[in-house]
Write an enzyme that holds these catalytic residues in place. Structure first.
Site, PDB file in Angstrom:
ATOM      1  N   HIS A 103       5.087   6.445  -5.327  1.00 30.55           N
ATOM      2  CA  HIS A 103       4.369   6.977  -6.490  1.00 30.55           C
ATOM      3  C   HIS A 103       5.355   7.434  -7.570  1.00 30.55           C
ATOM      4  O   HIS A 103       6.481   7.813  -7.261  1.00 30.55           O
ATOM      5  CB  HIS A 103       3.541   8.206  -6.087  1.00 30.55           C
ATOM      6  CG  HIS A 103       2.301   7.884  -5.312  1.00 30.55           C
ATOM      7  ND1 HIS A 103       2.008   8.469  -4.101  1.00 30.55           N
ATOM      8  CD2 HIS A 103       1.252   7.055  -5.588  1.00 30.55           C
ATOM      9  CE1 HIS A 103       0.829   8.014  -3.659  1.00 30.55           C
ATOM     10  NE2 HIS A 103       0.361   7.148  -4.545  1.00 30.55           N
TER      11      HIS A 103
ATOM     12  N   CYS B 140       1.755  15.981  -3.246  1.00 29.97           N
ATOM     13  CA  CYS B 140       0.584  15.296  -2.644  1.00 29.97           C
ATOM     14  C   CYS B 140      -0.324  16.241  -1.883  1.00 29.97           C
ATOM     15  O   CYS B 140      -1.493  15.938  -1.685  1.00 29.97           O
ATOM     16  CB  CYS B 140       1.014  14.227  -1.655  1.00 29.97           C
ATOM     17  SG  CYS B 140       2.702  13.767  -1.682  1.00 29.97           S
TER      18      CYS B 140
ATOM     19  N   ILE C 203       5.676   9.871   6.618  1.00 30.33           N
ATOM     20  CA  ILE C 203       4.590   9.029   6.081  1.00 30.33           C
ATOM     21  C   ILE C 203       4.541   9.174   4.551  1.00 30.33           C
ATOM     22  O   ILE C 203       3.479   9.142   3.928  1.00 30.33           O
ATOM     23  CB  ILE C 203       3.221   9.342   6.743  1.00 30.33           C
ATOM     24  CG1 ILE C 203       2.944  10.847   6.765  1.00 30.33           C
ATOM     25  CG2 ILE C 203       3.183   8.781   8.148  1.00 30.33           C
ATOM     26  CD1 ILE C 203       1.510  11.165   7.199  1.00 30.33           C
TER      27      ILE C 203
HETATM   28  C1  CIR Z   1       0.216   7.054   1.504  1.00 28.84           C
HETATM   29  O1  CIR Z   1       0.974   6.099   1.695  1.00 28.84           O
HETATM   30  O2  CIR Z   1      -0.741   6.978   0.736  1.00 28.84           O
HETATM   31  C2  CIR Z   1       0.485   8.360   2.218  1.00 28.84           C
HETATM   32  N1  CIR Z   1       1.029   8.072   3.489  1.00 28.84           N
HETATM   33  C3  CIR Z   1       1.411   9.240   1.412  1.00 28.84           C
HETATM   34  C4  CIR Z   1       0.797   9.697   0.125  1.00 28.84           C
HETATM   35  C5  CIR Z   1       1.693  10.580  -0.667  1.00 28.84           C
HETATM   36  N2  CIR Z   1       1.069  10.996  -1.863  1.00 28.84           N
HETATM   37  C6  CIR Z   1       1.714  11.286  -2.986  1.00 28.84           C
HETATM   38  O3  CIR Z   1       2.920  11.079  -3.102  1.00 28.84           O
HETATM   39  N3  CIR Z   1       1.000  11.736  -4.012  1.00 28.84           N
END
Ligand code: CIR
Length: 260
Positions: A168, A255, A249
């Site tokens: 992101h 997030c 992850i």
């Molecule tokens: C994903 O791949 O969507 C989740 N494992 C991690 C999301 C992280 N979100 C963010 O950076 N806003």
């Protein structure tokens, strides 16, 4: 508190579910330890609360392994919120799960209807603009739909590019105050932060870029001492939060909450 760019009264978080061990990841860095993640999550929530903000903790959702990362399902602005449309198919259903809580907190709620995709992690809101990085999760059509929604409300949206191989846009940057951005060198090299004061993460500490300024605190992932020292020497009150399990992850500080 004089700077509205980091003044928040409320945050929404969601407890990790046991299914989080199956969360999406770009590469295999081992299975996250659920119990450790819960401990780190509790420290995160406690730090938010310590600033005087109210934290609404939503229950864990077994059906959605990545639902602890609430930021991706909604965008909270000053006077409205926009329900997102995640580009990861397994995360699409998270939006309906968070919608009620968003509607309880905002009089004005819009939604990205598609066909485009956009995730909150690709959006950095600064006092002067809403920066949206196109990525594997956020495409031009999703960005265009967000622009149609927020431009009439007076928000300037600028489309930028999330670096290749980076999940992101905000994986690589965060807002420290109205004028200042913490960024990796690779993202700043794209020129997208012209006109801002930019602090760079230390060499080898790129994963420290995803922090949040939340009231008086900067919450940053633990284990990046040079970047933490840089922030402290620039006058920021840094709180290091364990992030080793979420990092497996691809998750970080931003997030884990929606802030408004
Ligand atoms: C994903 O791949 O969507 C989740 N494992 C991690 C999301 C992280 N979100 C963010 O950076 N806003």
């Amino acid at each position: 508190m004089t700077d509205p760019s980091y003044e928040f009264f409320t945050a929404i978080t969601r407890k990790p579910s046991k299914s989080v061990i199956s969360g999406l990841r770009a590469e295999d860095r081992g299975k996250p330890d659920f119990s450790k993640m819960c401990i780190d999550h509790a420290s995160y929530v406690a730090a938010l609360r310590e600033t005087g903000a109210k934290v609404l903790e939503l229950p864990a959702l077994q059906a959605f392994p990545d639902s602890v990362f609430v930021e991706d399902a909604a965008l909270c602005l000053k006077d409205c919120a926009v329900l997102m449309r995640p580009g990861a198919p397994s995360r699409l259903g998270e939006v309906a799960e968070i919608a009620a809580s968003i509607r309880e907190n905002f009089d004005s709620v819009f939604e990205i209807k598609g066909p485009g995709f956009i995730e909150g992690g690709d959006i950095l809101t600064t006092p002067r603009e809403v920066l949206v990085g196109k990525s594997a999760r956020t495409n031009a059509s999703g960005v265009a739909e967000l622009r149609e929604i927020i431009a009439p409300l007076g928000y300037a949206l600028r489309e930028v590019q999330t670096p290749p191989e980076v999940l992101h846009f905000k994986t690589d940057c965060s807002l420290l105050d109205a004028e200042t951005i913490l960024s990796t060198r690779r993202l700043d090299a794209s020129g997208c932060f012209e006109g801002y004061r930019v602090l760079h993460t230390a060499e080898g500490e790129e994963a420290a870029a995803n922090t949040i300024r939340f009231n008086q605190l900067v919450l940053m992932p633990a284990g990046f001492p040079k970047t933490a020292a840089l922030l402290r020497s620039n006058g920021y009150e840094v709180r290091e939060i364990g992030n080793a399990e979420c990092a497996k992850i691809d998750g970080g500080m931003s997030c884990l909450s929606l802030r408004f």
